[in-house]
Enzyme design. Structure first.
Site, PDB file in Angstrom:
ATOM      1  CG  ASP A 150     -10.227   6.898   8.038  1.00  0.00           C
ATOM      2  OD1 ASP A 150     -11.153   7.277   7.284  1.00  0.00           O
ATOM      3  OD2 ASP A 150      -9.071   6.742   7.645  1.00  0.00           O
ATOM      4  CD  GLU A 161       6.935   4.257   0.735  1.00  0.00           C
ATOM      5  OE1 GLU A 161       7.710   3.935   1.665  1.00  0.00           O
ATOM      6  OE2 GLU A 161       6.944   5.367   0.190  1.00  0.00           O
ATOM      7  CB  ALA A 162       1.600  -0.464   4.170  1.00  0.00           C
ATOM      8  N   GLY A 172       0.807  -1.209   0.000  1.00  0.00           N
ATOM      9  CA  GLY A 172       0.000   0.000   0.000  1.00  0.00           C
ATOM     10  C   GLY A 172       0.838   1.256   0.000  1.00  0.00           C
TER      11      GLY A 172
END
Length: 431
Positions: free
Chosen positions: A147, A33-34, A27
Site C-alpha cells: 500500500d 479512528e487514529a 485520521g
C-alpha cells in the site's frame, strides 16, 4: 460494560489510571479512528489506532492482524515503529510511533496549490532514497508493503521520512480476484499493471508503486489519471505519462522511466535501483548529509550508514536472481509432513504428506502416497504465513488458489513453514 481500553487509552481526567492520554483525532478510516496520544510515563507522543472488528469481514480481520505482524517485525528508521497492540470487546488498538510533520500527500498538495513549488532535486532524491531503504528492508525480510502511496509516507522534523500502514487495504488480493471497482474507496493510482491484468504479483508491484510515488514527488501530480477506472487502466497499461519538469536532471528523470516499466520481469528490484549510477552516487551524498544532521540520533545514523555501506559494497548483476513472474518453475521441489485443516462444519486438523514436484502440489494421506490429490501450480495464487492469533496454532501457512479458495496447512516448525511458503512462491514465479 466498561469502554474498551479504558486502562490503556484515556483522557486528561484519567490521571494515572491509563498508559496513554488521548490528545485528539488525526485520521478516520473505514473501521475506526487514529488518535494522537501522550505517554503518561514520559510525555512522548504516539499514534493510537482503534478499529472496530465487529464491522470487519474475516478477510479484513486477517489484514488487521497482518498489519500488526508486519509492523512488529520491522525495526528500521524509515518505517513507523510498532509499540504495542491490544484487543477488547471487538475492538483492536494498535499503538505506534508518531511522525510530527504530517504526510507526503499533504505536503504535495500544499506545494501544488497555486504556483507549484517543486521540491529541489536533492530534496526529492533524499525522500526517494529513504523510501528505497525502507522497501529494501521490507523485501529483504520476505514481506511486501502492498500500500505504498503518498498518504502513507510520514514526515518528521528531523528530515527522516517513515513508511507506514502495511497493506491493511484490500488492494492486492481483491484486485487479483477481479473486483477492483467494488473494492476501492478511491482510484487505485498506484496499482501495478500486472494487478490490473489479474496476474500474480510480487515485490515488483511495490517497486511500481514506488515509481508512481517518485513521479508524484517530482511532478506534483500522479503520472496516470482518468475520470474512470477503465480509462485509468488503459493509461497504466499503455505506460504513457506527461514529461517531468525541466528543473530536474535528465539522469533523475530516467530513474522514473526505468521503474515505470509495465512488464514486472523487466522492472528493476530495489537492489537493482541502487545500482543505477545516479542513485548510487545519491546514496553517498545522502550519507554525508545524514552524518551532519544533528537532529538525528547517533544510533539511527549508525543503522542507516551500515545499510547504505552494505548496499554500496554489494554487486547485483542484471540477471542475478532473475525469475519470470507468473511463469511456473518446474525445477522447484519440496516435500514433507504437514497437518491440513479440513472443511465443512466439523473442521479438524489431519496429518498429511505434501510435496511440490513437476509443477504440481500433491497431497496424500501418508508418505507412501495413498489417496493422492493434485493441484497444478498454475491454479495457485500465492502462499503466506497465518498469524497465531488468527490460526490459534503455530507454524500455519495459507495457500490461495486463483479461484479464491484457501487451504491452511501446519508445518512442523517455524523454519519449515518459511521453507514451504518460499518453495510455493518460487514454484509459481513470485519469489
Amino acid at each position: 460494560m466498561a469502554e474498551p481500553f479504558s486502562t490503556i487509552l484515556g483522557t486528561d481526567g484519567s490521571g494515572g489510571r491509563c498508559k496513554y492520554l488521548n490528545k485528539g483525532i488525526v485520521g478516520l478510516g473505514s473501521y475506526g479512528e487514529a488518535y494522537v496520544a501522550e505517554s503518561v510515563e514520559d510525555g512522548s507522543l504516539c499514534v493510537a489506532k482503534v478499529m472496530d472488528l465487529s464491522k470487519m469481514s474475516q478477510r479484513d480481520k486477517r489484514y488487521a492482524q497482518s498489519e500488526i505482524k508486519c509492523l512488529a517485525n520491522c525495526n528500521h528508521p524509515n518505517i513507523i515503529r510498532y509499540i504495542e497492540d491490544h484487543e477488547e470487546n471487538d475492538r483492536l488498538l494498535i499503538v505506534m510511533e508518531f511522525a510530527d510533520s504530517g504526510n507526503l500527500d499533504e505536503q504535495i498538495k500544499l506545494r501544488g496549490s497555486g504556483d507549484a513549488r517543486y521540491f529541489q532535486e536533492h530534496e526529492a532524491l533524499f525522500l526517494f532514497l529513504q523510501l528505497c531503504l525502507a522497501l529494501d528492508y521490507i523485501h529483504s525480510h520476505k514481506m511486501l508493503h502492498r500500500d505504498i502511496k503518498s498518504a502513507n509516507v510520514l514526515l518528521t522534523s528531523t528530515g527522516l521520512v517513515k513508511l507506514g500502514d502495511f497493506g491493511f487495504s484490500h488492494q492486492y488480493e481483491d484486485t487479483v480476484s477481479g473486483v477492483v471497482a467494488s473494492t476501492f474507496c478511491g482510484t487505485p493510482y498506484y496499482l501495478a499493471p500486472e494487478l490490473w491484468n489479474n496476474k500474480r504479483y510480487n515485490k515488483k508491484a511495490d517497486v511500481w508503486s514506488l515509481g508512481v510515488l517518485l513521479y508524484e514527488i517530482m511532478g506534483m501530480k500522479k503520472p496516470f489519471s482518468a475520470s474512470n477506472l477503465k480509462g485509468l487502466m488503459s493509461k497504466v497499461l499503455a505506460g504513457t505519462y506527461a514529461p517531468l519538469p525541466d528543473s530536474f536532471s535528465s539522469e533523475f528523470k530516467r530513474v522514473v522511466d526505468g521503474i515505470l516499466v509495465a512488464d514486472p520481469n523487466d522492472r528493476p528490484s530495489v537492489r537493482e535501483i541502487f545500482q543505477i549510477p545516479y542513485i548510487n552516487k545519491g546514496l553517498k551524498l545522502f550519507v554525508q548529509a545524514l552524518k551532519k544532521n544533528e537532529r538525528i540520533s547517533d544510533s539511527v545514523k549508525e543503522v542507516l550508514v551500515t545499510q547504505v555501506s552494505e548496499i554500496l559494497s554489494s554487486e547485483v548483476s542484471p540477471d542475478a536472481h532473475r525469475f519470470l513472474v507468473s511463469q511456473i518453475n518446474y525445477d522447484v521441489t519440496h516435500r514433507g509432513h504437514v497437518n491440513k485443516l479440513g472443511g465443512g462444519n466439523g473442521k479438524s486438523w489431519k496429518p498429511r504428506f505434501l510435496q511440490i514436484v513437476r509443477g504440481q502440489l500433491i497431497l496424500t494421506d501418508d508418505e507412501e502416497g495413498n489417496n493422492p490429490k493434485g493441484l497444478n501450480l498454475e491454479q495457485v495464487q500465492g502462499a503466506c504465513p497465518v498469524p497465531h492469533s488468527t490460526a490459534k496454532r503455530d507454524f500455519v501457512f495459507a495457500l490461495n488458489t486463483v479461484g479464491g479458495k484457501g487451504m491452511w496447512f501446519q508445518a512442523v516448525s517455524h523454519g519449515d513453514m518459511e521453507m514451504w511458503v518460499h518453495a510455493i512462491q518460487r514454484g509459481i514465479g513470485v519469489a
